[in-house]
Structure formats: C-alpha cells, structure tokens
Design a protein around this motif. Sequence first.
Motif, PDB file in Angstrom:
ATOM      1  N   SER A 134      -4.068  16.370   7.105  1.00 12.00           N
ATOM      2  CA  SER A 134      -4.250  16.484   5.650  1.00 12.00           C
ATOM      3  C   SER A 134      -2.956  16.175   4.907  1.00 12.00           C
ATOM      4  O   SER A 134      -2.971  15.549   3.846  1.00 12.00           O
ATOM      5  N   ILE A 135      -1.830  16.616   5.460  1.00 15.49           N
ATOM      6  CA  ILE A 135      -0.548  16.358   4.803  1.00 15.49           C
ATOM      7  C   ILE A 135      -0.233  14.863   4.804  1.00 15.49           C
ATOM      8  O   ILE A 135       0.358  14.335   3.859  1.00 15.49           O
ATOM      9  N   GLY A 136      -0.630  14.160   5.874  1.00 15.06           N
ATOM     10  CA  GLY A 136      -0.366  12.727   5.929  1.00 15.06           C
ATOM     11  C   GLY A 136      -0.991  11.949   4.795  1.00 15.06           C
ATOM     12  O   GLY A 136      -0.506  10.879   4.413  1.00 15.06           O
ATOM     13  N   VAL A 137      -2.083  12.484   4.211  1.00 15.86           N
ATOM     14  CA  VAL A 137      -2.739  11.804   3.088  1.00 15.86           C
ATOM     15  C   VAL A 137      -1.812  11.751   1.882  1.00 15.86           C
ATOM     16  O   VAL A 137      -1.844  10.789   1.100  1.00 15.86           O
ATOM     17  N   TYR A 138      -0.951  12.757   1.720  1.00 19.40           N
ATOM     18  CA  TYR A 138      -0.041  12.763   0.583  1.00 19.40           C
ATOM     19  C   TYR A 138       0.904  11.568   0.640  1.00 19.40           C
ATOM     20  O   TYR A 138       1.273  11.012  -0.405  1.00 19.40           O
ATOM     21  N   GLY A 139       1.340  11.201   1.824  1.00 18.80           N
ATOM     22  CA  GLY A 139       2.210  10.036   1.935  1.00 18.80           C
ATOM     23  C   GLY A 139       1.536   8.771   1.455  1.00 18.80           C
ATOM     24  O   GLY A 139       2.142   7.955   0.741  1.00 18.80           O
ATOM     25  N   VAL A 140       0.268   8.597   1.832  1.00 21.07           N
ATOM     26  CA  VAL A 140      -0.482   7.418   1.397  1.00 21.07           C
ATOM     27  C   VAL A 140      -0.688   7.442  -0.117  1.00 21.07           C
ATOM     28  O   VAL A 140      -0.496   6.433  -0.814  1.00 21.07           O
ATOM     29  N   LEU A 141      -1.070   8.582  -0.641  1.00 12.73           N
ATOM     30  CA  LEU A 141      -1.346   8.690  -2.074  1.00 12.73           C
ATOM     31  C   LEU A 141      -0.082   8.490  -2.901  1.00 12.73           C
ATOM     32  O   LEU A 141      -0.084   7.779  -3.911  1.00 12.73           O
ATOM     33  N   LEU A 142       1.022   9.104  -2.477  1.00 11.66           N
ATOM     34  CA  LEU A 142       2.270   8.950  -3.219  1.00 11.66           C
ATOM     35  C   LEU A 142       2.806   7.528  -3.115  1.00 11.66           C
ATOM     36  O   LEU A 142       3.438   7.033  -4.051  1.00 11.66           O
ATOM     37  N   ALA A 143       2.571   6.863  -1.990  1.00 11.30           N
ATOM     38  CA  ALA A 143       3.020   5.473  -1.854  1.00 11.30           C
ATOM     39  C   ALA A 143       2.323   4.581  -2.864  1.00 11.30           C
ATOM     40  O   ALA A 143       2.952   3.724  -3.494  1.00 11.30           O
ATOM     41  N   GLY A 144       1.013   4.760  -3.025  1.00  9.94           N
ATOM     42  CA  GLY A 144       0.286   3.945  -3.991  1.00  9.94           C
ATOM     43  C   GLY A 144       0.668   4.259  -5.423  1.00  9.94           C
ATOM     44  O   GLY A 144       0.812   3.355  -6.260  1.00  9.94           O
ATOM     45  N   TRP A 145       0.863   5.550  -5.728  1.00  6.06           N
ATOM     46  CA  TRP A 145       1.191   5.934  -7.105  1.00  6.06           C
ATOM     47  C   TRP A 145       2.605   5.525  -7.482  1.00  6.06           C
ATOM     48  O   TRP A 145       2.852   5.046  -8.593  1.00  6.06           O
ATOM     49  N   SER A 146       3.559   5.718  -6.556  1.00  7.97           N
ATOM     50  CA  SER A 146       4.959   5.458  -6.893  1.00  7.97           C
ATOM     51  C   SER A 146       5.287   3.979  -6.957  1.00  7.97           C
ATOM     52  O   SER A 146       6.341   3.609  -7.474  1.00  7.97           O
ATOM     53  N   SER A 147       4.416   3.103  -6.440  1.00 12.63           N
ATOM     54  CA  SER A 147       4.710   1.670  -6.479  1.00 12.63           C
ATOM     55  C   SER A 147       4.689   1.121  -7.895  1.00 12.63           C
ATOM     56  O   SER A 147       5.337   0.108  -8.188  1.00 12.63           O
ATOM     57  N   GLY A 148       3.920   1.756  -8.789  1.00  8.42           N
ATOM     58  CA  GLY A 148       3.915   1.335 -10.183  1.00  8.42           C
ATOM     59  C   GLY A 148       3.103   0.100 -10.472  1.00  8.42           C
ATOM     60  O   GLY A 148       3.237  -0.493 -11.536  1.00  8.42           O
TER      61      GLY A 148
END
Length: 431
Positions: A134-148
């Motif tokens: 479940s924690i690994g999903v945060y990495g994917v989500l933050l990667a997409g959001w932080s790319s801008g």
Amino acid sequence: MTRAQLLADDPIWLILLKVVFIFLFALLVAMMCVWGERRLIGRMQNRPGPNRVGPFGLLQPIADALKLPFKEEIIPVTADRKVYMLAPVIALFPTFIAFSVIPFGGQVSIFGEQTVLQLVDLPVGVLVVLACSSIGVYGVLLAGWSSGTPYPLLGALRSAAQVISYEIAMGLSIVGVILQSGSLSLGDIAESQHGLWYAVALFPSFLIYAVSMVGETNRAPFDLPEAESELVAGFHTEYSSMKFVIFYIAEYINMIIVSAVGTTLFLGGYMAPWPISLIDGNYFNSGWWPMLWFVVKIAILLFVFIWLRGTLPRYRYDQFMKLGWKVLVPLNLVWIVVLAVWNVRGGLSGGDALVVFGVTLLVIIAAVFMIPDRRSKDTGRVPLSGGDYPVPPLDLQIPSKPKRTRQARSRAGRRQTVAAAAAKEVEDGSV
C-alpha cells in the motif's frame, strides 16, 4: 526451539548478513527476471532477444545498469523537485521491507549458528506485506503529481485506482488462508501446508490471488497505467536516468514479492513439492533444500507473469475495473462466508478440498463455454461497445464512388462538351 526463539537469538552479524542477502537477492533476481523476460518473449515472438553481450545475452542487464545512470537527467520546469526526487525512493524501499517477513526456508546452521532462513517472523506478517504494497502506491502517485505535466498525473491516478481496487481483492483472498491456518504469521502458514497445499484446498482464493497479483503489479494484460498508446508512458513519463531505473527495478521487485507471498500462502512455501516429498520428506524438507524449492516456485510464478505478457492483449480500463469490483470482490466475499461455515461445521478435509477444486474448475469451464454470443445477428460482426461512451456503428457502408448531385452532373457534362470541342478544333487545325 521454535522459529521465534531461534530468530530472537540471532547475533548482530547474522542479522546484518541476512539484510545484505535480502538486498542482493532482490536485485539479482530482478536483473535475471529482466533478462529472462526479454529472452522468453523473444522466443515467443520468433526472434532471438538479447544475444550480443555475454553468452546468451546474460550480461545485458549489467550493461543496462552501467549505461542508464550516465544518461542525461531532465527534470521538468513545472516539477516539484523535492517530491519528484523522493517519489522513486518511496516506490522502492517498501519492497525491501516486505522481504523481511518472508520465510526462505527452515532451520539451518550458518557459521555454526543455528537460525532460520528468515529475517523476522512477526505474528502479523501478512499485514506487513499488505501495508508495504500500500505504501508503494504513494511513490507512484507522488511521481505523477510532482512531474507537473498532465500525462504522468493521469497515469498516476489510474495506477492508484487500479492498485487500491486489486489490493482489496488480494486481501480478501488471503482471508481464506488465515481462516484455514489460524495464523497471520507467514512462517506458520508455510508449515501448515505439510499435506495439501492451499492452492488446491483453497483453489478459489488462489485463483483470485493470481489475478489480483497481476493487477497489483501493473503487468500486462493489466498494464493500463503505462498504456503507451494512451498515456505516453504513464506516471514515469518525465523520469529519466537513475530515477527511471529505480521505478523499473521496483516493478520487478514487486513481481518477486507477490510471487514469494503467493508461494508462501498457496504453494507450500519452502516445502518440497509433491513428487519429491514422497521420496523422503524429512530429508528434502531440511537443511538448505527448502530454499531451493522456494526459489523454484518463485521462478515458476515469474514465468507466468512473462507468459501472460507475451500472450494476452491489454484490457480496456472499464473492463478491468469491472472485473475487480463486480467479479473478484463479490466472489471473495461469498467464498469467505462458505469457508467460515465449513470451518464451523468441522473444518475442510482433504476430500472436501478436492471437491471444491473440481467444482471450481467445472464452474470456470462452464462460464467460458456458456458466454453468450454478442455478435450482431444482422452483420455477423462483434459490435463495438464503449459502455456509456458514444461510439460509431460498424455497419456503415462507405460507397465506392460518392453520389453526385444534379448540378455536379450538369457541370461535369459541360466540362466534357467544352473538352470535346477543344479537341475537335485541334484536329481541324484551327488552333
């Protein structure tokens, strides 16, 4: 001594040795999985695959590992740099933590020290694995959001929805194993499968887990967050160089994790498989033999991942989410209720398990052959269904020649008359 007592007596040097082993095991198996996938899919598609660097291309993963860190790193101007750099780390490190509770084997002697081939045996080991995924999903989500940029964000949203949906189905499939074994410890679950594996005794749970682990790891035919034809490359579109390598390795380590957990829960863990266990079960289930069986079972499940990628086409996203929420989750809930009632009435015996296995296979076969024919009776074609989205019909007949109006025909006639008159004048020599 019990497993927990042996692990509690481990000295510091042995704990550090196990940590280093887990780290190297995950990386080396991931590299071999990359090579094996390229070779196997190449053979499936009638091409050689990597065969230039080293014998059979075995050194190709090492060449890639040396090449990619030297690639130019490009960070978007609109990116949130701190979160952008932190996202790959969040995606990778939970996978290593999940390895700490997985038993690789039984009791062995390492440099004269009696221990168990496991870093730590927690009484809630199953929950630790689910929490790490479940924690690994945060990495994917933050990667997409932080790319801008929009496409990584869309890929991250699709990935989060997909992983959350199939985590529910995966968690419910594990409930059946917990009810049958009476423990949340992965070591206890593996040791409880001395007789019949849970893949047979709890075949519905195993089948649902097998589908869920493919959806959980975003692998084909469920690689919808990385659909190149729709989202360029998904959540990691704006990542390059070493950060892209981290995401790439994290995907393969996740495959190893779900395969190792599936082996522990349903395939007897490190226990010897059925034909070998009949020869001398005590000998082949002691010493370092269990680790061999464990690695072989993981390799078989990884081969299934590769086989599916080289065989099946990608699902449509609405079909994929419908499979998770409207098929797998309801079937899981019904099966849990049936299993709970069965346990209250005396437990699931070997004969009962075989009956469940046979009935489930018959239901699957009947479902495959009894799917209604959705082809159109008028045209004999399969109608394109877009759900609630408007799609054009497939029975449109495009004429070979466009119909001309009366005015167009009259203009064409006048042009032909003028052309004929001009040609006659040329023949007469008047022009």
